[in-house]
Design an enzyme around this catalytic site. Structure first.
Site, short mmCIF file in Angstrom:
data_model
loop_
_atom_site.label_atom_id
_atom_site.label_comp_id
_atom_site.label_asym_id
_atom_site.label_seq_id
_atom_site.Cartn_x
_atom_site.Cartn_y
_atom_site.Cartn_z
N LEU A 60 0.80 -1.21 0.16
CA LEU A 60 0.02 -0.12 -0.11
C LEU A 60 0.85 1.38 0.02
CD1 LEU A 60 -2.60 -1.03 2.59
CD2 LEU A 60 -2.62 -0.87 0.27
N GLY A 61 2.02 1.28 0.44
CA GLY A 61 2.80 2.32 0.60
C GLY A 61 4.07 2.12 1.56
N GLY A 88 8.04 6.40 6.81
CA GLY A 88 9.52 6.33 7.47
C GLY A 88 9.49 5.24 8.44
N PHE A 89 8.41 4.56 8.76
CA PHE A 89 8.64 3.24 9.63
C PHE A 89 8.67 2.11 8.92
CE2 PHE A 89 6.87 6.54 12.48
CZ PHE A 89 7.89 6.48 13.46
N LYS A 117 1.57 -3.22 8.63
CA LYS A 117 2.75 -2.39 8.96
C LYS A 117 4.09 -3.19 9.26
CE LYS A 117 2.82 1.98 8.76
NZ LYS A 117 2.67 3.47 9.45
N ASP A 129 3.60 13.00 14.93
CA ASP A 129 3.71 13.08 13.59
C ASP A 129 2.61 13.23 12.57
OD1 ASP A 129 5.51 12.66 11.35
OD2 ASP A 129 5.83 10.65 11.31
#
Ligand SMILES: *[C@@H]1O[C@H](CO)[C@@H](O)[C@H](O)[C@H]1NC(C)=O
Ligand SMILES: *[C@@H]1O[C@H](CO)[C@@H](O)[C@H](O)[C@H]1NC(C)=O
Ligand SMILES: *[C@@H]1O[C@H](CO)[C@@H](O)[C@H](O)[C@H]1NC(C)=O
Ligand SMILES: *[C@@H]1O[C@H](CO)[C@@H](O)[C@H](O)[C@H]1NC(C)=O
Ligand SMILES: *[C@@H]1O[C@H](CO)[C@@H](O)[C@H](O)[C@H]1NC(C)=O
Ligand SMILES: *[C@@H]1O[C@H](CO)[C@@H](O)[C@H](O)[C@H]1NC(C)=O
Ligand SMILES: *[C@@H]1O[C@H](CO)[C@@H](O)[C@H](O)[C@H]1NC(C)=O
Ligand SMILES: *[C@@H]1O[C@H](CO)[C@@H](O)[C@H](O)[C@H]1NC(C)=O
Ligand SMILES: *[C@@H]1O[C@H](CO)[C@@H](O)[C@H](O)[C@H]1NC(C)=O
Length: 684
Positions: A366-367, A370-371, A389, A485
């Site tokens: 999906l993308g 930064g993490f 994630k 963030d």
């Protein structure tokens, strides 16, 4: 008479003792050494990222994040005569250079140290310099003396600035520190130096065992040792160091990285004058040209040579693949520790997630943020769509606290927050499972031309939703949760185009020392409140600042920092506000009839109020929600007092609090902005 005689005996005895110790100290001569022509023959013990380059430089770290590297003189060195005795005088000098890929930013620095051990496997990189970790920092049983050349300001460690020399005893909070530089012999004037200028510089460390005085001096290599030291501290090293110790260098990088080099080193035990280094024989530093030098064109390729190389390559590839397969197997081993049982239902099995995401296929991606990477998946048991994630997690430091926090965040429920459904942990990764948001992240809808433009009513609805979610985190939870963030790519859109905050609390990874060690600056450039960039301390008001920038981005349809000109969106809006043309800043893709002028103006002004450089003038999220709902009138905006200097300059130079000295941090802030440009990833 008798008393006097006794006294005499005692005095004589003391005299003899003193004489004895000074005479026998001559045999420590073999514990002095000098490396003036490179370290190729030095037989140093190296670990981590440390290496000796072919031309003899000692390279402690490379241009890579989160590294640590150590180099020791291979033998222990006796630092005192007997356990009861005092530490001998010693003296050392070395020449170093720090080469940073950024012009005005580097991390984290070099440390000269004296330590009882060579095993720093439990030490952290970043601000801990590969010598300490949050658990043993400052503990007197470390028995470590160090001199740090520190290029990042960590306010939680009381660093004075991002370019200083410090004396560290048993921890990274310096006993004494000073901005890098030297005092001129003749005039006594202080000259500033930048540790990470890339130029070689020399450091002298001298300890007088009798007076217990420690001097640290710094100078560019062309200049002989200045008379007045940069740092001078009276310290009884006898109560800190053990009898025999290792001496060496340590260095580390964090999210900001640099190459750290030692060019020459001289050490003298039991004396105050280490042998001088001959500057003309030092190995030379790599220049930009040599790094970029391309291999010469291969005009004459012999067929047999090619064939042999090919065969070699193939066999190497096979070996590499075999190693990788083994590593992979190990990497995916799931990690469950006893204490995790209590978080039971939150834990998902790796197998289930692997299946859900079809083996983390690229098609499911999906993308990237930064993490880590985010994959789409479907949990087979419940048939729920999820986003998984993957966060790389090499360190297990602080994992327990982090999981506890994840579990408690999982209990938060709000319609404008992306629900965390569970997690899984392997040796090298942490997997976080969230609700799936079919409309993706807001930044795509704003900035990708192939998506239909959001209407004003939709934008207002999203802004209100995010404000309400943030109000919940700040004001209505048991504990205040600071998001840290807030930005358009952390706001996700569900099937009804509600704005939902994602990734909250994930920035806390930094605090627990997981993966990203630095606590220097957490957040995304352009959204960072000025006081946050300076101190690294996140508060609800730094969240409000980011939310203000977020509002402006949503209404204007422009990124917080214009990538080409590097100009700040907020400056431009303020400028227009001052000229009375604030409505001109709206996204040109907004249709005329779709917005109400008053609403648009209110929201833009609210954006400016939230991103006000003075934290005390920013509203709380509760107030923000009231303004948005029309339950309270927006206070009069005032940037009048800024007009002569301009908003931009003010943002960068106003003091954080009365106790923090004003620093011209402009350069650093600018570089940070530039740096972050590459780290924000927009996937359309
Ligand atoms: C130790 O060194 C000092 C000066 O370097 C010298 O005068 C003395 O004789 C030496 N002592 C011995 C035992 O070698
Ligand atoms: C390093 O080791 C080699 C071989 O063991 C030895 O010849 C050399 O003298 C050593 N160098 C130093 C500086 O100790
Ligand atoms: C270093 O210390 C760690 C933890 O104290 C230990 O597990 C490891 O075996 C040590 N390594 C060596 C080479 O002694
Ligand atoms: C310091 O370290 C020692 C040994 O690792 C440990 O026993 C002690 O509890 C630590 N002290 C503090 C204050 O953390
Ligand atoms: C040296 O740098 C510090 C911090 O950047 C600054 O406060 C100081 O005025 C500078 N001193 C000189 C002599 O330039
Ligand atoms: C330290 O510096 C002072 C001058 O500031 C000097 O008097 C003293 O001798 C020095 N001590 C050592 C150990 O170099
Ligand atoms: C400063 O003074 C010291 C001691 O007198 C001398 O060794 C050194 O060369 C001088 N440095 C400069 C830059 O003049
Ligand atoms: C320095 O520390 C040592 C060891 O703790 C102690 O024996 C000695 O008395 C101390 N010296 C002074 C002057 O305090
Ligand atoms: C430094 O090295 C150069 C080149 O090897 C030599 O000519 C010079 O004499 C040396 N200087 C000192 C002070 O030893």
């Amino acid at each position: 008479m008798k008393m006097q005689f006794k006294k005499l005996i005692v005095l004589l005895w003391i005299f003899l003792m003193v004489d004895y110790s000074s005479a026998s100290s001559n045999n420590t001569d073999d514990h002095s050494f000098i490396f003036s022509e490179g370290f190729s023959e030095a037989n140093f013990s190296l670990d981590g990222a440390a290496s000796i380059t072919p031309n003899g430089l000692l390279k402690l770290t490379m241009d890579e994040q989160q590294q640590k590297g150590h180099a020791f003189f291979p033998k222990r060195i006796p630092f005192r005569q007997s356990p009861a005795g005092n530490i001998f005088s010693f003296s050392t000098t070395f020449i170093f250079a720090i080469i940073s890929p950024y012009a005005k930013l580097s991390g984290h620095g070099i440390v000269f140290f004296v330590s009882p051990t060579t095993n720093f496997s439990t030490a952290n990189p970043s601000q801990f310099f590969g010598l300490f970790n949050p658990n043993n920092n400052g503990n007197s049983s470390n028995n470590i003396f160090a001199v740090e050349l520190d290029t990042i300001q960590n306010s939680e460690l009381h660093d004075i600035d991002d370019d200083h020399v410090g004396i560290d005893i048993n921890g990274v909070i310096s006993d004494l520190s000073h901005h890098a530089g030297y005092f001129d012999n003749l005039t006594g004037k202080f000259h500033n130096l930048s540790l990470y200028s890339g130029d070689p510089m020399q450091v002298w460390i001298d300890y007088d065992g009798g007076e217990m005085k420690l001097n640290v001096t710094l100078a560019p290599i062309q200049i002989p040792k200045p008379k007045r030291p940069l740092l001078s501290l009276v310290v009884n090293l006898s109560s800190i160091l053990l009898d025999s110790m290792y001496v060496g260098f340590s260095s580390s990088t964090g999210t900001v990285m640099a190459s750290h080099y030692i060019l020459g080193w001289s050490f003298k035990m039991n004396g105050l004058r280490s042998e001088a280094l001959n500057i003309s024989t030092l190995p030379s530093l790599p220049t930009q040209a040599t790094i970029e030098e391309k291999p010469k064109s291969l005009m004459t390729i012999w067929l047999p040579v090619a064939a042999v190389s090919l065969a070699l390559l193939i066999s190497m590839a096979v070996i590499v693949i075999l190693i990788m397969v083994r590593k992979r197997r190990k990497k995916f081993e799931e990690l469950v520790e006893d204490w995790e049982q209590q978080y039971g239902p939150q834990r998902l099995s790796y197998k289930a997630l692997f299946k859900a995401t079809k083996g983390f296929k690229d098609k499911q991606l999906l993308g990237t943020g930064g993490f880590g990477k985010v994959y789409k998946g479907t949990l087979h048991k419940s048939d729920t769509e999820v986003a998984v994630k993957r966060v790389s997690n090499e360190s297990r430091q602080g994992m327990r606290e982090f999981i506890a926090e994840i579990a408690s965040l999982g209990r938060l429920r709000h319609r404008n927050i992306v629900q965390l459904l569970g997690y899984c942990r392997t040796k090298s990764e942490l997997l976080l499972v969230y609700e799936y948001m079919p409309n993706g992240s807001l930044d795509k809808s704003l900035h990708c031309r192939d998506k239909p433009a959001l209407k004003w009513s939709q934008r207002l609805h999203i802004i209100k939703g995010v404000a309400s979610g943030l109000e919940y985190l700040h004001e209505d939870c048991e504990q205040v949760v600071i998001h840290r963030d807030i930005k358009t790519n952390n706001v996700l859109l569900d099937s009804e185009l509600n704005g939902r905050l994602g990734d909250f609390g994930l920035a806390r990874l930094y605090d627990h020392g997981i993966d990203f060690q630095t606590t220097h600056v957490v957040g995304t450039m352009g959204y960072l409140a000025p006081e946050l960039a300076r101190t690294g301390r996140a508060t609800t008001l730094t969240d409000v600042f980011a939310f203000g920038i977020f509002i402006l981005e949503v209404v204007c349809g422009k990124k917080p920092i214009e990538p080409k000109s590097q100009s700040l969106l907020v400056d431009w809006v303020v400028e227009n506000w001052q000229k009375g043309t604030i409505l001109d800043t709206r996204d040109p893709r907004l249709e005329e009839e779709s917005y109400i002028v008053d609403d648009l103006e209110l929201v833009l002004e609210l954006g400016l109020l939230c991103s006000h450089p003075l934290p005390t003038l920013r509203p709380t999220m509760r107030q923000v929600v009231q303004y948005l709902n029309g339950d309270a009138p927006l206070p009069q905006l005032s940037f009048a007092f800024l007009s002569s200097r301009g908003f931009d300059e003010f943002v960068l130079s106003y003091p954080v609090s009365s106790s923090t000295p004003i620093r011209s941090g402009d350069d650093q802030f600018e570089t940070l902005q530039k740096q972050a440009e590459d780290s924000v990833v927009y996937i359309c």
